[in-house]
Write a protein that holds these residues in place. Structure first.
Motif, PDB file in Angstrom:
ATOM      1  N   ARG A 118      34.801  19.248 -46.160  1.00  0.00           N
ATOM      2  CA  ARG A 118      33.486  18.904 -46.450  1.00  0.00           C
ATOM      3  C   ARG A 118      33.879  17.520 -47.133  1.00  0.00           C
ATOM      4  N   GLU A 119      34.605  17.592 -48.045  1.00  0.00           N
ATOM      5  CA  GLU A 119      34.559  16.341 -49.059  1.00  0.00           C
ATOM      6  C   GLU A 119      35.133  15.299 -48.399  1.00  0.00           C
ATOM      7  N   LEU A 120      36.211  15.619 -47.457  1.00  0.00           N
ATOM      8  CA  LEU A 120      36.872  14.489 -46.618  1.00  0.00           C
ATOM      9  C   LEU A 120      35.973  13.839 -45.584  1.00  0.00           C
TER      10      LEU A 120
ATOM     11  N   GLU B 105      32.805  13.483 -46.009  1.00  0.00           N
ATOM     12  CA  GLU B 105      31.810  12.625 -46.818  1.00  0.00           C
ATOM     13  C   GLU B 105      32.541  11.223 -47.053  1.00  0.00           C
ATOM     14  N   GLN B 106      33.893  11.449 -47.135  1.00  0.00           N
ATOM     15  CA  GLN B 106      34.736  10.285 -47.764  1.00  0.00           C
ATOM     16  C   GLN B 106      34.876   9.439 -46.630  1.00  0.00           C
TER      17      GLN B 106
ATOM     18  N   ARG C 101      39.167  21.252 -48.153  1.00  0.00           N
ATOM     19  CA  ARG C 101      38.693  19.965 -48.846  1.00  0.00           C
ATOM     20  C   ARG C 101      37.931  19.278 -47.772  1.00  0.00           C
TER      21      ARG C 101
ATOM     22  N   GLU D  25      47.439  19.755 -49.615  1.00  0.00           N
ATOM     23  CA  GLU D  25      46.498  19.990 -50.689  1.00  0.00           C
ATOM     24  C   GLU D  25      47.056  19.996 -51.943  1.00  0.00           C
TER      25      GLU D  25
ATOM     26  N   LEU E 240      42.282  11.815 -51.851  1.00  0.00           N
ATOM     27  CA  LEU E 240      42.059  12.481 -50.701  1.00  0.00           C
ATOM     28  C   LEU E 240      41.951  11.825 -49.482  1.00  0.00           C
TER      29      LEU E 240
END
Length: 457
Positions: free
Chosen positions: A318-320, A322-323, A316, A266, A278
């Motif tokens: 959730r962000e990952l 989505e990506q 992170r 992180e 990320l």
């Protein structure tokens, strides 16, 4: 030697057998193949989604339709296929100046590229599955989910392997591979159905999801073991023990070490300023673990799955998630379409006498696949009034996880055409049958109340 899921190891570079003037035609063939793959996957996926079935089934069926079983649009090299029967190669001949003598070399190179892309697709798929799993939730579910998962792996594997050897005289290694394919449970399909019928937080739903996550972990270890056995061609107790220990040690060790390094990951990501910091960092981590798993004679997918489990603990996450979706949308359909395209379902044609044994094997596998998971509901303890039937049905669908097993077995060459097709039929039927029957099981007047506040504290 580490295995590839689709590609046959070449003793020369990928395009070494292709003349320099034909190299652009390889790219043209790959582009045509990707157009066919993406169109087929969207049509199949959309049709299934509109009738409340998993889109992955549509991709598989689309692959069967455009592959060797039907239209021969997307085909791969074999003893009887040199590219002359490929619709893509025919179209390439009509739209370019490719010479007839160059067709085979261009066809083999184009197929190799698609095979490598499909292999990347399954690596990303298992990374995504690991990322969607939750180790803390798995531990919270308790011993019931563990028992359900272990029984759900042991019973179908034992009955399937033994039955194929004793009843059908199947060689040991193919029988073990087919038995291993019976152990899978698709957490994605089951979770989607449970969410739709608002039973995801029920006692049954929590046990099913926890057991399905454990099934994934156990199944990936089993897959790593049997894939290595397929490479060796024989079953040696010492080798099996080594593979089991090394697979378990790799999975546990990588998760333990990875969780310790999450703060470092992180910090590095936060310090990067360029676009994709990320996603690229996560893929680097996943590919490193996949590489390590591959070079120690395990499967690369075990490493990517472990990477997903580790990064699921990141802040992170959730962000990952989505990506990674666009990357998965690009590569994963190639994997499923390729699985379907390589599957020759004509070997299950009942009107051909020599195919009838394959149909009997498919029926046997389907019966074991259903029975082996239904019995898991009977093993739940300490839960009075629980819907045991719903738990058993919830463990039945094999979905994308079962297809991973079939693909590895097919690519290794250890499965005959009829046995590989029988496994595909088993996967299709269990995935189609489970969602409607799971909905039906929860309509029964049984105790499906949500977990009490006391148990969640």
């Amino acid at each position: 030697m580490p295995s590839d899921l689709f590609s046959h190891r070449l003793t020369q570079p990928l395009l070494a057998t292709v003349a320099a003037t034909d190299t652009p035609l390889v790219l043209a063939g790959v582009l045509l193949s990707l157009v066919v793959i993406y169109v087929g996957s969207k049509i199949g996926g959309e049709l299934c989604d509109r009738i409340n079935l998993p889109p992955v089934l549509g991709e598989l069926v689309a692959g069967v339709v455009i592959g060797v079983s039907a239209f021969d649009i997307l085909v791969f090299p074999s003893a009887t296929e040199d590219g002359s029967g490929s619709v893509i190669m025919t179209l390439l001949q009509l739209t370019s100046n490719i010479s007839p003598e160059s067709v085979t070399s261009v066809f083999e190179a184009q197929s190799e590229v698609i095979s490598v892309l499909a292999e990347l697709g399954v690596i990303i798929l298992l990374f995504e599955i690991g990322l969607e799993s939750d180790l803390k939730e798995l531990l919270r579910v308790g011993p019931q989910a563990t028992v359900v998962a272990v029984v759900g792996v042991a019973v179908p594997f034992t009955l399937g392997t033994a039955g194929l050897i004793l009843l059908f005289h199947t060689p040991v290694v193919p029988a073990i591979f087919a038995g291993a394919a019976l152990t899978a449970t698709s957490i994605g399909i089951t979770a989607k159905v449970l969410a739709e019928i608002q039973q995801l937080t029920s006692r049954e739903g929590q046990i099913i999801i926890g057991a399905a996550v454990l099934d994934d972990v156990l199944g990936i270890i089993v897959l790593a073991v049997v894939a290595s056995l397929a490479r060796e061609g024989t079953v040696e107790v010492g080798n099996v023990v080594y593979l089991i220990v090394s697979a378990a040690a790799f999975l546990v060790g990588s998760i333990w070490l990875g969780r310790l390094l999450i703060p470092v990951f992180e910090t590095v990501v936060d310090g990067l300023k360029t676009r994709g910091q990320l996603l690229i960092s996560a893929l680097i981590f996943a590919f490193i673990l996949a590489y390590i798993a591959n070079v120690i004679q395990l499967e690369a997918i075990l490493g990517s799955f472990a990477a997903g489990l580790v990064l699921a603990e990141s802040q992170r996450r959730r962000e990952l998630e989505e990506q990674i979706l666009p990357i998965a949308d690009m590569f994963v359909p190639i994997f499923f379409i390729a699985v379907g395209a390589r599957t020759d379902v004509s070997v299950l044609n009942p009107f051909v006498p020599e195919n009838r044994e394959g149909l009997i094997v498919a029926s046997f596998l389907l019966a074991i696949a259903i029975f082996g998971k239904l019995v898991t509901g009977l093993t739940v303890f300490g839960q009075p009034g629980i819907n045991r039937l719903a738990i058993g049905i919830g463990m039945i669908p094999r979905g994308e996880v079962g297809l991973v097993f079939a693909a590895v077995g097919s690519a290794s060459g250890v499965l005959s055409k009829s046995l590989n097709a029988a496994i595909i039929v088993m996967v299709i039927f269990t995935t189609f049958l489970a969602p409607p029957f799971l909905r039906l099981a929860f309509t029964k007047p049984t105790a499906t109340a949500e977990i009490s506040e006391e148990s969640s504290k």
